[in-house]
Enzyme design. Structure first.
Site, PDB file in Angstrom:
ATOM      1  CE  LYS A 159      -4.014   1.801   2.524  1.00 14.78           C
ATOM      2  NZ  LYS A 159      -4.869   2.116   1.376  1.00 14.78           N
TER       3      LYS A 159
HETATM    4  N1  PMP Z   1      -7.932  -1.490  -2.642  1.00 14.03           N
HETATM    5  C1  PMP Z   1      -7.399  -0.266  -2.602  1.00 14.03           C
HETATM    6  C2  PMP Z   1      -6.727   0.269  -3.805  1.00 14.03           C
HETATM    7  C3  PMP Z   1      -7.475   0.501  -1.435  1.00 14.03           C
HETATM    8  O1  PMP Z   1      -6.950   1.733  -1.379  1.00 14.03           O
HETATM    9  C4  PMP Z   1      -8.136  -0.032  -0.312  1.00 14.03           C
HETATM   10  C5  PMP Z   1      -8.247   0.787   0.948  1.00 14.03           C
HETATM   11  N2  PMP Z   1      -7.162   0.579   1.801  1.00 14.03           N
HETATM   12  C6  PMP Z   1      -8.683  -1.317  -0.398  1.00 14.03           C
HETATM   13  C7  PMP Z   1      -8.556  -2.016  -1.582  1.00 14.03           C
HETATM   14  C8  PMP Z   1      -9.386  -1.943   0.760  1.00 14.03           C
HETATM   15  O2  PMP Z   1      -8.481  -2.256   1.802  1.00 14.03           O
HETATM   16  P1  PMP Z   1      -8.918  -2.295   3.316  1.00 14.03           P
HETATM   17  O3  PMP Z   1     -10.175  -3.081   3.396  1.00 14.03           O
HETATM   18  O4  PMP Z   1      -7.788  -2.952   4.023  1.00 14.03           O
HETATM   19  O5  PMP Z   1      -9.111  -0.874   3.751  1.00 14.03           O
END
Ligand code: PMP
Length: 311
Positions: A159
């Protein structure tokens, strides 16, 4: 949504006033996208203010930095303590917490070895991401003309700040065309994910979602849905999804920390199912939001009470 300032930000080991949490303009991350971050929610639960899956978020943060070979001068436990500290210091009962690891000021070269790692944790009050009414009525989406990054290019599982150039293009295009959110396809033309959300497609009672080895961030909300669906006796299949499956789905919903469990009302102006929130989406939402009012038992230790401010 503009940021509502809180009082304190945790910066490199100490709380500093919001307005003083600044960096130099030659910070490496500003030039090369070399930052890694998390978004973590604090819910005001029946047990008091609680983080949702704090441990797993901080683990993913450290893994994201590790993939890019960025040393982090804080342990997982120290970063978890920083999250607690900043929420408590700001007196927030519900919050969006944003830890950020980044390569700081030290070189203008892409070679980051001379660059110190900096870490901040901010916590702000933040409501529903795509609008509270969307949780009931669903949101309008389009398939973006921009695809997500291919595996083994810029790693989708990290991320990283730089990855969000893709999300920004997808989201801005969707908004420009009058949609609430855009869906990015993987480079092979199968369904990837939303600009900041994972996607689930429901057909004949079965939930399907793209594989984590594809062009997606394997979200923690997505993972929570796997477990909650299992508890509800629903089948979830992970695998490639054809674009056209979006147009013949009974239900579609997006998942993410910001968006929570968001029904999709339409894709490319074609209604999904009956055109609102479907019954399975509603059951998943019920199980998910039930964690925070106690109607769903937190059997997996996902909730962690915010600790009062340390001396
Ligand atoms: N995909 C992307 C590109 C994101 O930015 C996010 C948000 N963090 C998610 C999926 C979902 O991740 P999470 O459920 O861990 O927030």
């Amino acid at each position: 949504m503009t940021i509502r300032a809180s009082e304190w930000i945790w910066q490199d080991g100490r709380l500093v006033p919001w307005a003083e949490a600044t960096v130099h303009v030659l910070t490496h991350a500003l030039h090369y996208g070399s930052s890694w971050f998390e978004g973590i929610r604090v819910y005001d639960t029946n047990r008091g203010p609680c983080f949702f899956r704090l441990d797993e978020h901080v683990r993913r943060l450290l893994e994201s930095a590790r993939i890019h070979r960025c040393p982090v001068p804080w342990s997982k436990e120290e970063l978890i303590a920083a999250c607690h500290q900043v929420v408590a210091a700001n007196g927030l009962a519900r919050a969006y917490v944003r830890p950020l690891v980044f390569r700081g000021y030290g070189t203008l070269s892409v070679d980051p070895t001379e660059t110190p790692t900096q870490v901040v944790v901010a916590a702000v009050e933040w409501g529903t991401y795509l609008g509270a009414e969307g949780l009931e009525s669903g949101v309008d989406t389009c398939v973006s003309s921009w695809q997500r990054v291919a595996p083994n290019t810029i790693p989708p599982q990290a991320k990283a700040g730089g990855n969000y150039l893709s999300s920004t293009l997808i989201h801005m295009e969707a908004r420009r065309l009058g949609f609430d959110e855009g869906i990015g396809l993987a480079p092979d033309g199968t369904v990837g994910e939303g600009a900041g959300e994972n996607i689930f497609v429901v057909r004949e009672g079965v939930l399907r979602t793209p594989p984590e080895s594809g062009s997606i961030l394997p979200g923690l909300t997505r993972d929570a849905v796997f477990h909650l669906a299992h508890d509800l006796g629903l089948e979830v299949r992970e695998g490639p999804i054809a674009r056209e499956a979006l147009y013949s789905a009974d239900e579609i919903f997006l998942t993410g920390t910001a968006v929570e469990i968001m029904p999709v009302r339409s894709v490319d102006r074609l209604e999904v199912g009956a055109g609102g929130r479907g019954p399975i989406t509603q059951r998943i939402q019920g199980a998910f939001f039930g964690l925070f009012d106690g109607s769903t038992i937190d059997t997996r230790g996902w909730l962690q009470r915010v600790r009062a401010e340390q001396p």
